[in-house]
Design a protein around this motif. Structure first.
Motif, PDB file in Angstrom:
ATOM      1  N   GLU A 497       0.859  -1.269  -0.003  1.00  0.00           N
ATOM      2  CA  GLU A 497      -0.123  -0.173   0.052  1.00  0.00           C
ATOM      3  C   GLU A 497       0.997   1.259   0.054  1.00  0.00           C
ATOM      4  N   ILE A 498       0.469   2.145  -0.990  1.00  0.00           N
ATOM      5  CA  ILE A 498       1.237   3.569  -0.880  1.00  0.00           C
ATOM      6  C   ILE A 498       0.736   4.020   0.458  1.00  0.00           C
ATOM      7  N   VAL A 499       2.023   4.363   1.281  1.00  0.00           N
ATOM      8  CA  VAL A 499       1.593   5.155   2.536  1.00  0.00           C
ATOM      9  C   VAL A 499       2.109   6.558   2.715  1.00  0.00           C
ATOM     10  N   VAL A 500       3.088   6.822   1.509  1.00  0.00           N
ATOM     11  CA  VAL A 500       3.801   8.048   1.557  1.00  0.00           C
ATOM     12  C   VAL A 500       3.848   8.534   0.077  1.00  0.00           C
ATOM     13  N   LYS A 501       3.471   9.481  -0.188  1.00  0.00           N
ATOM     14  CA  LYS A 501       3.876  10.226  -1.332  1.00  0.00           C
ATOM     15  C   LYS A 501       4.388  11.576  -1.421  1.00  0.00           C
ATOM     16  N   ASP A 502       5.544  11.771  -2.201  1.00  0.00           N
ATOM     17  CA  ASP A 502       6.078  13.192  -1.961  1.00  0.00           C
ATOM     18  C   ASP A 502       6.350  13.469  -0.518  1.00  0.00           C
ATOM     19  N   GLY A 503       6.770  12.585   0.043  1.00  0.00           N
ATOM     20  CA  GLY A 503       7.122  12.837   1.585  1.00  0.00           C
ATOM     21  C   GLY A 503       5.733  13.207   2.499  1.00  0.00           C
ATOM     22  N   GLU A 504       4.731  13.112   1.781  1.00  0.00           N
ATOM     23  CA  GLU A 504       3.541  13.257   2.494  1.00  0.00           C
ATOM     24  C   GLU A 504       2.792  11.943   2.928  1.00  0.00           C
TER      25      GLU A 504
END
Lengths: 568, 308, 279, 130, 429
Positions: A497-504
């Motif tokens: 699961e993507i939990v962080v994108k571009d540091g957020e």
């Protein structure tokens, strides 16, 4: 959760011999797989750095000790506040982050598994309650054994079998993952206001030595086939000249036969604090080269750094007498907390300063250890969060490891003659990306026996970090870019699961808590339990049946079986 | 070549000054008496670095309204060849002569912004407190930042400012007063010194500001660095081959000046010369120089007196 | 100096948090921008212009900026907090945290201030003509350092724990001071011209810090020892500064006074001083 | 004497603990908290005995409660169990700490002919906002 | 008939965990090992219960009451969440979340009991130990401004005075017990030495003792205690093998407040230069330590936490319930497991009657009597499981021995419903 294709990144996966190859990483059902469906979500990682999720081998993020730190340091929180978002909870950061923020910030750096390095058994329930409020990352907690009444009793009696039975039971009772030893014997003596001065001092009333405690626990640990070696905070931490104790301790466990599948029999934690040479704080110098020399020559030892960061932080250890000593050195506020029959702890705020000669040397020692120990599979990057500094400085530490210029630039701000008391100015080694992947992921996961972590081979957990950094174009002079990109992952993927994108932070699943289930013969266990229960009724203030952590506290627990000779 | 002032001949020459480091200390005390006693003690045996550790003198008395603690004060100045030696001299003199003197306190007389460097006199002086000294701070975050040491003494407390401004100063300003009689020459010199007292930033370190035994560099005796200033001794006018004592002059006195900067010294020289020339019987005024071998400052009497 | 005038309109019943009211945050802005500066009421964010009429001029830099508030702001918090330069004058009372953590410039309040005024102040001048509440110039909870610089002058009385954990700077109280004045102080100077309640200087370490009392003291802690009665020269310097530069006329009366000197807090091995003027 | 001044300290008692667990509307609870303890000497000065009513008044408020004699208290000190009765006479000023002063408060005690207010009476006062 | 053993008592901070509760049907028939108060709690838990939710005095369904509560909280500008200390940690965590999502303030009863202890800890720290350390090692036990027989009835027997420990095999005889208080209490009768201190004089006495421990001889009486007694006690403390100070509200609620604790902490820390010494607050509500603990790990701060800006801020005296109510700030309040109308000074309590107050409670209290919304809840530790933290900071699992009376829900369940509704209302807004 759908499938995921992390496409075309430069992948560093040292456990599988992948060193910067541009390739895809495929995840399905939370695991790395060979094929994914056509409708898999695609992360474009082209030109980016891709590694397995970070695995922190030693940190303090949950339980009474860090919570005392939080409680006593409102002034620390005030400078780093974290507002709530639609996805995340509010909290505070800096040296004693709130549970939610600790989870978010690890994930934001691409870390997906963190080991809480000191769990007093009586405080185990508390540790697990906090771990359950620490989102995203997977966790384990190391149970404290080195000053436990029953450890001391069985060591005194020389009854290794019952010691093994006790270890098995207590790990299960506390849902712990490893045998943690803090200042063996010293903490028990501290309960009378004293300490031990070396490996062969005696513990009051038990008349056993730290040497006996360490070797017995190490022997038992290996015979039980626990996934991790003993995890050791040596005697004399923070005492100039202590490198000798450290090497003596390493040497003491040399002859022990490691469990199947590994060569190590001891992990020396935050080794920086235990590699001091000199006689006092005035003439203190680095003993790192001597420790490194020993480690290079002896395969049974692994260490982590406990790297110092120049900042205001909060020191916290299970080493009560050391924290008392630190209180006397600093005059800062001091919390001591003794735990009946088993452990203790202390907390003291501390500021590491470049212009403090001792601090500058400590800073140098951490990096010397990292750079002088040749085999990256046996030296791991940590700050002993928050003792050497907050974990959020990991990108900075990595920059120091990868760039001599980064080191030189900061050394310019320090006293040269002080730095000459280390060998750091003369060290030219720079870590490669592969080595960084090793010391922050692959090697730590391997040392911990977390087989599905720290790598991206088929069947590995789908924990991946992707950074906005092109490793083929990177040069050591660009260390500031490195720091920035490592601090805020382009993507962190946890269990697919993507939990962080571009540091957020974009999602906050609750990670798993791994614990070790170790077995001894039922008869042996029963005998041990009888003795333990008897002493329990007399000397504990908590009922024997109220002591073990209930299943309710492990909603995402994962049982890891030990592989000793009694394993099923 | 020469010119006339108030009927007195002034030689068109220059006083040759040389560089020293100078500092100013304001000594205050319960009353003028004790401030002056301390100042005199502190500036004693400090006429010339030929044989003294420094050159020092009283600049002026400072009225209570001008001192930092509102008590009567005396401003003294100390000059040394290097910052280090100046610092050492100040330390020993403050230590022996002011610290010991009842009721005194000392304050820096040269502001940090005007100083070329700050001498940390308090850094050493405080140790006299044997660990009981107290650092006193003023002006953190508001107003002028100052630091003092409070050193316990038998009488009470000795208060000393921690740092003293030091400047690249000028020493060796001078002029010679020549008169027809000893009396006239002495009176003229005294008047000169009085006038000089009015000029800030200058001291005349010799006894009463006056030096009767000018010296020249070297001697016929190899072991002596300096000897009597033979060209200006009237009594050997005719036996010394290079006498410069003009006819009719029977006594010569020298006024020697140190100051914080060249203009102050020149201003003081002018005031002194003017005052001296007003005395009946003064015949001739000149200045001593060594043709530029001694120092870099050439303080011409014409320039000083503003004569074109 | 350019003057910007703020006049409170109807202020809310809840406290208004207005750290936006500083020369720093208005300098270089248009009046419109100033009116849009955020202020906080409960859990809502509002605009400064909603609660204040804004008139006058803004300066290029904070040091040329005068901000004048005309009207009662007893329920407005954080006025002047963190300011670094310029002047801020409040004609009336102010709420909590006025001038907290200020670093420079001058904040002048004609009325009284609530708790935590000048807390952890670093520099500048804070004048409160009326009374101040508790924790004046104190350290926030947990912080080892309270005031580290600057000057606070209070015309009236102050509450508990004034100058707690003080490190540097001056605190001048012309009225009375409540208990725990200068508790844990480790440097800095406190002057009180009114009465001082008990427990002053508790657990003070010293580091040059002292409390000078001119109007009497309720009692001295048992862990302070009486040393001597003397006329300290050093105090003359402060008193002259108080009189001549800060307009504290009363200071002039004690230039030649004798003081009883106590040292402590010996419970913590401290060397702080309490100086009490002899009547 | 018509009036004495005492230093009030409030606190828990085991009876109050038992009473509140039964319920605050219970008679046990009322009995356990609607009184003050006075020393024999103080009671004598006031001319009151066990069970008599007194008015307790501080700078913050007043309340009528019954008297319980204590052989442990010294004259000048009076004990008031925690509860809504006690809280009629304590102030809400916390000195910037969050904690009101519940112990060591000066109070005047006078004999009273009035009845001890019930829990409902006191809640009604709170509601009345007076 | 079922017997539950090893049951944890949910009354005071001792968290005695050796109770035997006998249950027949769904009724508690016996409470073995329980103290008087504990017995009252178990045996009377069904008495005087609120059976139905009410909104503005009228009976309502749970959903209607939750809706009314959520609306009041979601629309408030300055909501206050208060109480927390007599329930289990799961409910406490929801209280923190509720304050966070409403941009309100969460405070717990420690602000009026051991809040000053926390303030002191934040100033100077604390040397403490688990209660078993006292039982096993302490040969000097001091009770300072605390009186266990009144509020911690089994403390003497289980932890501090009479138990036989590993290194105190003789039990009571192996300990020297000191009591410092302004009045004689049952504790003074048990003690070997009673030191009567003047009202409001604890701080001075603590400082003087510390100075004496440092080696300064005290020459004058302090706070009514003779100098020689102070010097002798200091000597005795230094010579103890291991000592403990149990302090109570006699220090936190009297003049000096947190500074009294600061001085006590200082004395104990000083003693560690000579021997082993610790101190422990006598915490009242059984899970007030849990309220501090959970609030701290979630927000960084133990009580008096303001989320108005979206992130936590902390300032007792500003965001603490008594102060906020006294100033009339809150425009809505939710009270969980506490009775501020009875426990706060009337001047502060009356504001609760002016605003929508929502109370989760088992029994009728002054607070429920003036609340707009009252929701009956089950009793944690009797009808609901959960975690509670003992006075020394260690946690235990609370038991469920009977089904909730009248089928009411737990604090946690009701709070979950409210949190969910508030979130939805905030989303809509």
């Amino acid at each position: 959760m759908g499938d995921l294709r992390i496409k075309g990144g430069y992948v560093y996966d040292p456990l599988n011999g992948v060193d910067g190859d541009a390739m895809d990483v495929l995840i399905s059902g939370g695991k790395v797989v060979e094929n994914v469906g056509r409708d898999a979500k695609v992360i474009d990682a082209k030109g980016k750095l891709v590694m397995a999720g970070g695995v922190d081998v030693h940190s303090h993020i949950a339980g009474s000790k860090i919570n005392i730190g939080r409680l006593m340091r409102p002034e620390d929180h005030r400078k780093d506040v974290v507002p709530r978002t639609r996805v995340t909870r509010a909290g505070v950061g800096y040296s004693c982050p709130s549970t939610f923020v600790a989870g978010y910030r690890y994930a934001q750096m691409g870390y997906t598994a963190v080991m809480e390095a000191a769990m007093p058994p009586l405080g185990a329930r508390h540790v697990h309650e906090e771990l359950n409020d620490t989102p995203i990352i997977d966790k384990t907690a190391f149970t404290l054994f080195g000053n436990n009444h029953f450890t001391l009793k069985y060591v005194k009696e020389g009854d290794l079998e019952k010691l093994k039975a006790f270890i098995s039971w207590l790990l299960r009772a506390t849902r712990g993952y490893a045998v943690k030893i803090v200042n063996p014997g010293g903490v028990e003596n501290w309960k009378w206001g004293k300490n031990v001065g070396g490996l062969d001092d005696l513990v009051y009333n038990y008349e056993v030595s730290p040497r006996q405690i360490v070797t017995s626990l190490a022997q038992a640990n290996e015979e039980l086939g626990l996934p991790h070696t003993i995890h050791l905070h040596c005697n004399n931490l923070g005492v100039p000249g202590n490198y000798e104790t450290t090497i003596d301790t390493m040497e003491a466990v040399k002859g022990i036969k490691p469990a199947d599948g590994r060569k190590a029999t001891v992990h020396v934690a935050h080794c920086q604090f235990n590699s001091l040479d000199g006689d006092n704080w005035m003439n203190v110098k680095s003993g790192a080269s001597k420790v490194a020399k020993y480690v290079n020559a002896n395969e049974h030892v692994t260490i982590d750094l406990g790297q110092v960061i120049f900042t205001d932080t909060t020191t916290m250890t299970g080493d009560g007498p050391w924290q008392f000593r630190l209180w006397n050195i600093t005059g800062n506020k001091w919390v001591n907390s003794d735990v009946e029959m088993e452990a203790g702890a202390g907390v003291v705020p501390y500021t590491f300063r470049k212009d403090n000669p001792a601090n500058a040397i400590q800073w140098g020692i951490g990096l010397e250890l990292a750079l002088l120990i040749e085999d990256p599979w046996r030296v791991y990057m940590t700050t002993d969060h928050p003792n050497g500094g907050p974990f959020t400085y990991y990108p900075t530490v990595i920059a120091w490891l990868m760039s001599r210029q980064a080191r030189t630039d900061i050394m310019r701000e320090m006293n040269k003659s002080v730095l000459r008391r280390t060998t750091l100015p003369n060290i030219y080694r720079e870590y490669t990306f592969g080595e960084i992947a090793t010391v922050t992921r692959a090697a730590t996961a391997k040392a911990l026996g977390l087989k599905d972590k720290g790598h991206l081979g088929i069947g590995a957990d789908g924990d991946v970090s992707v950074y906005h950094l092109d490793p083929t174009a990177w040069r050591p002079s660009m260390y500031r870019d490195l720091e920035k990109s490592l601090a805020r992952a382009a993507y962190t993927v946890k269990g697919g699961e993507i939990v962080v994108k571009d540091g957020e932070v974009t999602a906050t699943p609750l990670g798993s808590t791994f614990w070790v289930d170790s077995k001894v013969p039922e008869k042996l266990e029963a005998e041990m339990m009888k003795e333990v229960e008897a002493d329990f009724d007399k000397y504990y203030t908590v009922g024997f049946r109220n002591y073990p952590v209930e299943d309710a506290y492990l909603p995402t627990g994962i049982r890891v079986e030990a592989r000793g000779r009694w394993a099923r | 070549m020469s010119f006339m002032l108030n009927g007195v001949g002034i030689e068109d020459t220059f006083a040759e000054g040389f560089g020293m480091w100078g500092a100013r200390i304001i000594i205050t005390a319960k009353n003028r008496k004790w401030a002056n006693i301390a100042a005199r003690e502190m500036t004693g045996f400090a006429t010339s670095v030929i044989a003294c550790d420094c050159e020092a003198g009283i600049e002026r008395e400072v009225p209570p309204e001008e001192t930092p603690d509102g008590r009567p004060g005396v401003s003294v100045m100390v000059f040394g060849f290097s910052k280090k030696r100046l610092s050492a001299s100040m330390l020993s003199r403050i230590g022996q002569c002011v610290l010991t003197c009842p009721t005194t306190a000392i304050f820096n007389g040269i502001l940090e912004e005007e100083a070329d460097d700050m001498l940390d006199v308090g850094a050493s002086l405080r140790f006299f407190g044997d660990g009981y000294q107290v650092k006193m701070r003023m002006g953190d975050g508001w107003g002028e930042r100052q630091r003092f040491w409070r050193i316990p003494v038998m009488e009470g407390e000795f208060l000393a400012e921690a740092k003293f401004g030091a400047v690249r100063a000028v020493a060796g300003g001078n002029f010679l007063v020549m008169g027809e009689s000893e009396d006239a020459t002495l009176e003229a010199s005294e008047r000169a010194v009085e006038a000089i007292r009015e000029v800030p930033g200058v001291i005349a370190p010799f006894p009463g500001g006056i030096c009767r035994s000018g010296s020249k560099v070297g001697s016929t005796y190899a072991f002596l660095k300096a000897s009597t200033n033979t060209p200006f001794c009237p009594s050997i006018k005719h036996t010394s081959p290079d006498s410069q004592v003009p006819a009719g002059c029977n006594s010569v006195l020298e006024v020697i000046l140190n100051g914080l900067d060249e203009p102050s010294v020149m201003k003081a020289m002018a005031s002194g010369i003017k005052a001296a020339t007003e005395v009946e019987g003064v015949k001739w005024v000149t200045a001593v120089n060594f043709g530029g071998k001694l120092g870099k400052f050439r303080m011409g009497l014409k320039d000083a007196l503003g004569v074109k | 100096m350019k003057e910007l005038m703020l006049t409170p309109k109807k202020l809310p019943d809840l406290p208004l948090e207005a750290e936006a009211i500083t020369p720093d945050s208005v300098a270089g802005k248009t009046l419109k921008e100033v009116k849009s500066l955020p202020v906080y009421v409960g859990n809502t964010v509002q605009k400064l212009g909603d609660y204040f009429d804004v008139k006058g001029e803004t300066a290029e830099t904070p040091s040329d900026q005068l901000v004048a508030i005309q009207g009662e702001c007893g329920n407005v918090k954080y006025i002047g907090a963190g300011m670094t330069a310029g002047r801020l004058i409040v004609e009336g009372c102010v709420g909590m945290h006025a001038g907290a953590e200020m670093e420079g410039g001058e904040l002048s309040i004609t009325g009284s201030a609530s708790n935590w005024a000048g807390a952890e102040m670093k520099g500048g001048l804070l004048r409160i003509q009326g009374d101040a509440g508790h924790q004046l110039g104190a350290a926030y909870r947990g912080s080892p350092e309270g005031m580290t610089g600057g000057v606070i002058v209070v015309g009236g009385d102050v509450g508990l724990e004034a100058g707690a954990f003080m490190r540097r700077g001056m605190l001048i109280i012309q009225g009375d001071a409540d208990s725990f004045l200068g508790v844990h102080m480790n440097g800095g100077e406190i002057f009180v011209f009114g009465n001082v309640a008990r427990r002053l200087g508790a657990e003070a370490k010293g580091n040059g810090g002292f409390i000078a009392c001119f109007g009497g003291v309720e009692s001295i802690l048992p862990t302070y020892v009486y040393d001597t009665t003397f006329r300290p020269d050093f105090l003359k310097l402060y008193l002259r500064q108080l009189r001549d530069q800060l307009g504290v006329e009363a200071a002039g009366e004690y230039l030649d006074a004798s003081f009883r000197r106590y040292r402590g807090d010996i419970a913590v091995g401290g060397t702080a001083e309490i100086l009490i003027a002899e009547p | 004497m018509e009036k004495i001044t005492v230093t009030l300290i409030s606190g828990r008692t085991s009876r109050q603990g038992v009473g509140l667990e039964v319920g605050k509307t219970s008679e046990e609870y009322f009995e356990s908290v609607s009184y003050i303890e006075l020393s024999a000497g103080d009671a004598e000065s006031l001319g009151v005995g066990d069970g008599d009513h007194v008015k307790v008044e501080t700078a913050h408020g007043s309340v009528v409660v019954s008297v319980k004699l204590s052989d442990k208290l010294e004259p000048g000190t009076s004990f008031f169990p925690y509860g809504i009765w006690a809280n009629q006479v304590f102030g809400s000023e916390t000195g910037g700490t969050g904690m009101p002063q519940f112990k060591g408060v000066e109070a005047e005690v006078t004999p009273s002919g009035a009845g001890v207010p019930s829990l409902a009476d006191l809640v009604a006062t709170l509601k009345g906002g007076s | 008939m079922a017997v539950f053993t090893d049951v944890v008592c949910p009354f005071c901070g001792c968290l005695c965990d050796d109770l035997e509760i006998t249950v027949k049907g769904n009724e508690i028939k016996g409470a073995k090992n329980a103290c008087a108060i504990s017995r009252s709690k178990f045996m009377s838990h069904r008495e005087n219960r609120i059976m139905t939710p009410t909104v503005k005095g009228k009976e309502a369904s749970l959903e209607e009451a939750v809706e009314a509560a959520a609306k009041a909280l979601a629309s408030a500008k300055r909501p206050l969440v208060y109480g927390l200390s007599s329930t289990e940690c799961g409910a406490i965590a929801r209280c923190v979340e509720l304050a966070e999502i409403t941009g309100g303030v969460v405070d717990n009863t420690s602000s009026v009991c051991h809040g000053p202890t926390i303030l002191a800890l934040q100033q100077v720290g604390e040397s403490k130990a688990s209660l078993g350390e006292v039982k096993n090692r302490a040969d000097l036990v001091a009770f300072w401004g605390s009186n266990p027989p009144a509020a911690h009835i089994r403390h003497f027997a289980r932890y501090s005075v009479t138990p036989k420990g590993l290194y105190v095999p003789e039990g009571r005889k192996g300990r020297y017990v000191v009591n410092v208080d302004v009045r004689e209490t049952p504790t003074s009768r048990v003690a070997d030495q009673f030191i009567k201190v003047d009202h409001g004089g604890d701080f001075e006495l603590l400082l003087a003792l510390r100075a004496a421990v440092r080696g300064t001889e005290i020459t004058e009486d302090v706070s009514g205690v003779p100098a020689e007694e102070i010097n002798a006690l200091a000597k005795r403390m230094k010579e103890a093998k291991m000592g403990i100070v149990f302090f109570g509200l006699g220090l936190t609620q009297s003049d000096g407040r947190h500074m009294n604790i600061d001085a006590a902490v200082g004395l104990v820390a000083e003693l560690n230069h000579h021997t082993k010494f610790v101190l422990t607050p006598m915490r009242g509500h059984y899970n007030v330590a849990g309220a501090n603990t959970v609030t701290t790990w979630q927000s960084g701060y133990p009580y008096a936490v303001d989320f108005a800006r979206g992130y936590p801020r902390y300032n007792p005296g500003e965001y603490s319930a008594v102060d906020m109510l006294a100033k009339g700030e809150p425009d809505a309040a939710i009270i969980v497991a506490s009775d501020p109308a009875a426990t706060f000074p009337a001047d502060a309590a009356k504001h609760l009657a002016r605003i929508p107050t929502i109370t989760l409670e088992q029994k009728v209290t002054p607070t429920t009597m003036l609340s707009e919304v009252v929701i009956p809840v089950a009793t944690a530790g009797i009808e609901v499981e959960g975690t509670a933290y003992r006075m020394d900071g260690f946690s235990l699992r609370l038991s469920k021995v009977v089904e909730p009376h009248g089928g009411v829900k737990s604090d946690r369940e009701v709070l979950d419903m409210i949190v969910e509704r508030v979130k939805a209302l905030k989303e809509d807004a």
